[in-house]
Design an enzyme around this catalytic site. Structure first.
Site, PDB file in Angstrom:
ATOM      1  N   LYS A 117       0.839  -1.361   0.004  1.00  0.00           N
ATOM      2  CA  LYS A 117      -0.008  -0.026  -0.062  1.00  0.00           C
ATOM      3  C   LYS A 117       0.834   1.268   0.072  1.00  0.00           C
ATOM      4  O   LYS A 117       0.536   2.413  -0.480  1.00  0.00           O
ATOM      5  CB  LYS A 117      -0.979   0.074   1.364  1.00  0.00           C
ATOM      6  CG  LYS A 117      -1.915  -1.038   1.083  1.00  0.00           C
ATOM      7  CD  LYS A 117      -3.117  -0.949   2.097  1.00  0.00           C
ATOM      8  CE  LYS A 117      -4.124  -2.048   1.637  1.00  0.00           C
ATOM      9  NZ  LYS A 117      -3.796  -3.331   1.933  1.00  0.00           N
TER      10      LYS A 117
HETATM   11  C1  LIG Z   1      -4.315  -4.460   1.145  1.00  0.00           C
HETATM   12  C2  LIG Z   1      -3.465  -5.784   1.152  1.00  0.00           C
HETATM   13  C3  LIG Z   1      -4.089  -6.914   0.166  1.00  0.00           C
HETATM   14  C4  LIG Z   1      -5.159  -6.800  -0.659  1.00  0.00           C
HETATM   15  O1  LIG Z   1      -5.135  -5.723  -1.672  1.00  0.00           O
HETATM   16  P1  LIG Z   1      -6.365  -5.154  -2.437  1.00  0.00           P
HETATM   17  O2  LIG Z   1      -5.823  -4.263  -3.448  1.00  0.00           O
HETATM   18  O3  LIG Z   1      -7.474  -4.748  -1.660  1.00  0.00           O
HETATM   19  O4  LIG Z   1      -6.894  -6.444  -3.222  1.00  0.00           O
HETATM   20  C5  LIG Z   1      -2.948  -7.966  -0.037  1.00  0.00           C
HETATM   21  N1  LIG Z   1      -1.871  -8.166   0.933  1.00  0.00           N
HETATM   22  C6  LIG Z   1      -1.747  -7.167   1.717  1.00  0.00           C
HETATM   23  C7  LIG Z   1      -0.416  -7.318   2.606  1.00  0.00           C
HETATM   24  C8  LIG Z   1      -2.486  -6.007   1.955  1.00  0.00           C
HETATM   25  O5  LIG Z   1      -2.075  -5.196   2.818  1.00  0.00           O
END
Ligand SMILES: *Cc1c(COP(=O)(O)O)cnc(C)c1O
Length: 474
Positions: A117
């Protein structure tokens, strides 16, 4: 020569078109829909070949420029990306690491809070400040977190001069690392509120604040949740980058590259689909789910059917509804917003909607595959990867590796997106391998810093008062 402004429209067909600055600052469209560009930009084969050898920052500016036309040019994007990705601990930003003959990990966890993120939120912080500067405005971001998003959002905006951020988290219900990543940030524009309640309580409080029109306008509230277009856009870049890195190191990508994506809200894998629309050489996209397998069931049955959420070892994928799926649904409806709104309305009232066999055959079957990996298998994969390669992977990445192995073919390189650093989920990793991952150098002193946090009751008025005191500088 006048440059055409890229226009954005709502997936529910009933909101004004906006430019890139508008959709970034607005988030959700006024009809409840999500914004997408009126047309998907496309790169020619020559343009894609010319991207080879660009640094991550230069590539990011090149890939994003068509989306920001008329608001930001490639040089301005480069400036934002240089600052955003300067905070990453790895110079390549998103390096590829080989797991075996045809399988690579794309490490997306070298940002300040150790999850993918950061790739979008470090960029978004820079972007907000620039757009607000141009308009001479300020905003207050308010959000609820169960862990990952809150810390990444705080870190992304902690140096912004025109953004304040308030993050609510359930007291005693996030991990020590996650809490400290939020509470040890000592910036005048950052506030963490420990709510005496659950994550759902925190989310309800945030929703109630946004529904309070007067409060919302007074405080200039804004959100950074995963439906924000600029986040999706920033994630498109690393799909191009992975393909370029493979080609540059002599791997044949003439049949394309497949990507396995640990999926929650469908944001990350949607970015891969967009990269493919733009001409990136992508063969298949594998949607990995944990026991919360609404998407796996959807790809098997063409029916989206909600169930209650189970806690798992990969908590960032513990979702009931994947909100970004709406953008793909809009395409599947040939961009008919009314029809999309109708299907989603049915989903909200009845908990189910279906897509037709034609829609499935046209839009999904050629591109998407799905896989479900429960906690027992997740631990097995972490152990197996450690035994074969010596690498520690986190539980979310393990779900991706599982999906990759299910759908791997000999003549097509497979890239699994490594979405979090193993040290972010040390208990699961230690349980699987007996080895406890340590925090990387830039976070090694996380447990030495003072924590700044305000405890509040699970009460709307108390929380609004805390937000108002903070934004007024008291
Ligand atoms: C948010 C997150 C996901 C999921 O990603 P999306 O874009 O919501 O599908 C997967 N792995 C980690 C470590 C995350 O923080």
């Amino acid at each position: 020569m006048a440059i055409n402004r890229t226009e954005y429209i709502s997936t529910r067909g009933n909101a004004d078109a906006l430019d890139f600055a508008g959709v970034t600052l607005t988030g959700l469209a006024s009809d409840g829909g999500l914004y997408v560009p009126r047309h998907w930009p496309q790169f020619s084969t020559e343009e894609i070949t010319a991207m080879r050898g660009l640094s991550y920052v230069d590539l990011a500016a090149r890939v994003m420029a068509p989306f920001t036309a008329g608001v930001l040019d490639e040089a301005e994007l480069k400036g934002l990306c240089a600052t955003a990705y300067g905070s990453f601990a790895h110079q390549a930003v998103a390096p590829l690491v080989q797991l075996d003959g045809q399988h690579w990990l794309l490490e997306l966890f070298h940002g300040p809070t150790l999850a993918f993120k950061d790739v979008a939120l470090q960029f978004l912080g820079q972007l907000f400040d620039l757009l607000l500067e141009q308009r001479d405005e300020h905003i207050t971001i308010v959000g609820a977190t169960s862990g990952d998003t809150g810390s990444a959002a705080i870190d992304g905006v902690k140096n912004c001069s025109r953004v304040k951020i308030v993050i609510l988290y359930p007291e005693g219900r996030v991990s020590d690392v996650q809490r400290r990543q939020m509470t040890t940030v000592n910036s005048p524009n950052v506030k963490t509120l420990a709510v005496n309640g659950t994550f759902d309580d925190c989310q309800d409080l945030v929703k109630a604040m946004f529904n309070n029109q007067k409060f919302r306008e007074q405080q200039r509230l804004s959100a950074v949740n995963s439906i924000n277009w600029a986040r999706i856009m920033a994630q498109v870049v690393y799909y191009f980058s992975a393909a370029q890195q493979l080609a540059s190191s002599g791997v044949s990508i003439s049949n394309g590259v497949s990507f396995s994506v640990p999926t929650g809200n469908f944001g990350n894998v949607l970015s891969g689909w967009i990269a493919r629309q733009m001409g990136a050489p992508i063969h298949q996209l594998i949607v990995g789910s944990n026991s919360n397998d609404i998407l796996t069931r959807f790809f098997a049955t063409q029916e989206m059917r909600a169930q209650s959420v189970l806690p798992t070892l990969s908590p960032s994928m513990d979702i009931q509804v994947s909100s970004n799926f709406e953008r793909l649904l809009f395409e599947m409806n040939n961009r008919d917003g009314a029809r999309t709104a109708d299907q989603l309305g049915r989903f909200r009232s009845e908990g189910v909607f279906a897509v037709s066999p034609e829609q499935y055959n046209t839009w999904l079957a050629p591109v998407f595959r799905a896989a479900r990996c429960d906690d027992a298998r997740t631990l097995e994969v972490i152990r197996d990867v450690f035994e074969k390669t010596g690498q520690l992977i986190d539980p979310h990445t393990a779900v991706g590796v599982f999906g990759a192995r299910q759908h791997q073919s000999a003549d097509i390189p497979m890239v699994t997106l490594a979405t979090a650093h193993a040290a972010k989920f040390p208990d699961a990793v230690e349980k699987a391998t007996g080895s406890r991952p340590s925090l990387p150098a830039h976070l090694a002193d996380l447990f030495d810093h003072e924590e700044y946090v305000t405890t509040v009751e699970n009460d709307l008025e108390a929380v609004q008062n805390a937000v108002a005191r903070f934004t007024s500088g008291a």
